[in-house]
Design a protein around this motif. Structure first.
Motif, PDB file in Angstrom:
ATOM      1  N   THR A 160       1.134  -1.071  -0.077  1.00 49.46           N
ATOM      2  CA  THR A 160       0.032   0.015  -0.305  1.00 49.46           C
ATOM      3  C   THR A 160       0.581   1.438   0.042  1.00 49.46           C
ATOM      4  N   THR A 162       0.924   3.647   2.350  1.00 51.62           N
ATOM      5  CA  THR A 162       1.436   3.880   3.105  1.00 51.62           C
ATOM      6  C   THR A 162       2.858   3.245   3.927  1.00 51.62           C
ATOM      7  N   GLU A 163       2.788   1.781   3.859  1.00 56.16           N
ATOM      8  CA  GLU A 163       3.834   0.748   3.608  1.00 56.16           C
ATOM      9  C   GLU A 163       4.712   0.505   2.669  1.00 56.16           C
ATOM     10  N   ALA A 187       3.739   9.700   7.427  1.00 57.78           N
ATOM     11  CA  ALA A 187       2.216   8.263   7.282  1.00 57.78           C
ATOM     12  C   ALA A 187       0.804   9.067   7.184  1.00 57.78           C
ATOM     13  N   THR A 198      -0.419   1.973  16.247  1.00 64.46           N
ATOM     14  CA  THR A 198      -1.139   1.902  14.108  1.00 64.46           C
ATOM     15  C   THR A 198       0.503   2.039  13.758  1.00 64.46           C
ATOM     16  N   SER A 201       1.714  -1.950  13.213  1.00 58.48           N
ATOM     17  CA  SER A 201       0.600  -2.475  12.786  1.00 58.48           C
ATOM     18  C   SER A 201       1.030  -2.848  11.255  1.00 58.48           C
ATOM     19  N   HIS A 202       1.663  -1.243  11.252  1.00 56.42           N
ATOM     20  CA  HIS A 202       1.526  -1.500   9.298  1.00 56.42           C
ATOM     21  C   HIS A 202       3.225  -1.828   8.961  1.00 56.42           C
ATOM     22  N   ARG A 205       2.495  -5.664   9.209  1.00 55.56           N
ATOM     23  CA  ARG A 205       2.070  -6.139   7.498  1.00 55.56           C
ATOM     24  C   ARG A 205       3.282  -6.242   6.630  1.00 55.56           C
ATOM     25  N   LEU A 206       3.836  -4.970   6.212  1.00 52.19           N
ATOM     26  CA  LEU A 206       4.652  -4.644   6.096  1.00 52.19           C
ATOM     27  C   LEU A 206       5.737  -5.633   5.759  1.00 52.19           C
TER      28      LEU A 206
END
Length: 233
Positions: A160, A162-163, A187, A198, A201-202, A205-206
């Motif tokens: 994404t 953000t990532e 971000a 938050t 979490s990013h 997922r990255l």
């Protein structure tokens, strides 16, 4: 000047986002339902559309389906906080990205710019190189901001915006620590409150996406209580 169509039945969003985009140099057209937007698009297409999903007369899904019958222009969905199913369905139908409400307008602008850069690159448009868009090569990592493309050991990794931004700011200076506050500044803007979890979490997922192509991926190091850094391998 790129023309952005903003389609949402929330007048506050139409007003605030259009003001932000115009201040960033975009031309903005606003519509409060999908049918009105489709009627306008049938006359002349914008360069990009930002669509709410739940709207009267014609929702965002139906509008996207109609658009994909005649154009591949970039489309970003605005989704409510818990609409994960809608996000997945939208991406499968041909949306390019999504932003969850409530959202950072700064992040939306970055996603719009990233998709427009990718569109220009695919069309062969020559874009002046800057520190922000030049290709980054760090060991097994290659990042191309103009194409919003990431490769690890030659394999594509889909991130994404953000990532991508978080990985980019870490990889630009290997070995240097970035605090969670510094990463939040990348971000999000001051209008949106997010806590440390938050960012965690990013990053989680990255890492997960990087490990889909390399189970041994460990280039992003956590320094507990401090932040994160990228270690060039």
């Amino acid at each position: 000047m790129s023309k952005i169509a903003l389609v949402d039945d929330d007048r506050n969003i139409l007003t605030s986002v259009s003001m932000t985009l115009e201040a960033e140099g975009f031309e903005v057209e606003t519509y409060n339902d999908g049918q009105s937007a489709l009627d306008a698009f049938n006359r002349k297409l914008p360069d990009m559309a930002v669509l709410d999903i739940k709207m009267p007369r014609m929702d965002g899904m139906d509008l996207l389906q109609r658009l994909r019958q005649k154009t591949s222009m970039p489309v970003i969905f605005l989704t409510s906080k818990d609409d994960e199913i809608d996000e997945v369905l939208g991406l499968r139908m041909g949306a390019d990205d999504y932003v969850k409400k409530p959202f950072s307008q700064r992040l939306l602008v970055e996603r719009i710019r990233a998709l427009l850069r990718r569109q220009d690159a695919e069309a062969g448009v020559v874009v002046a190189e800057t520190d922000e868009n030049k290709v980054i090569e760090r060991g097994d990592l290659t990042m191309d901001p103009l194409r919003h493309a990431v490769k690890w050991r030659g394999k594509d990794v889909t991130l994404t915006v953000t990532e991508f931004l978080l990985l980019q700011v870490l990889a630009q200076r290997p070995g240097f620590v970035k605090s969670r506050d510094q990463l939040m500044d990348v971000a999000y803007d001051d209008q949106v409150y997010v806590d440390d979890r938050t960012i965690d979490s990013h990053i989680k997922r990255l890492r997960k996406k990087m490990r889909l192509v390399d189970q041994e991926f460990s280039a992003i190091e956590t320094l507990y209580g401090i932040g994160y850094r990228y270690n060039e391998e």
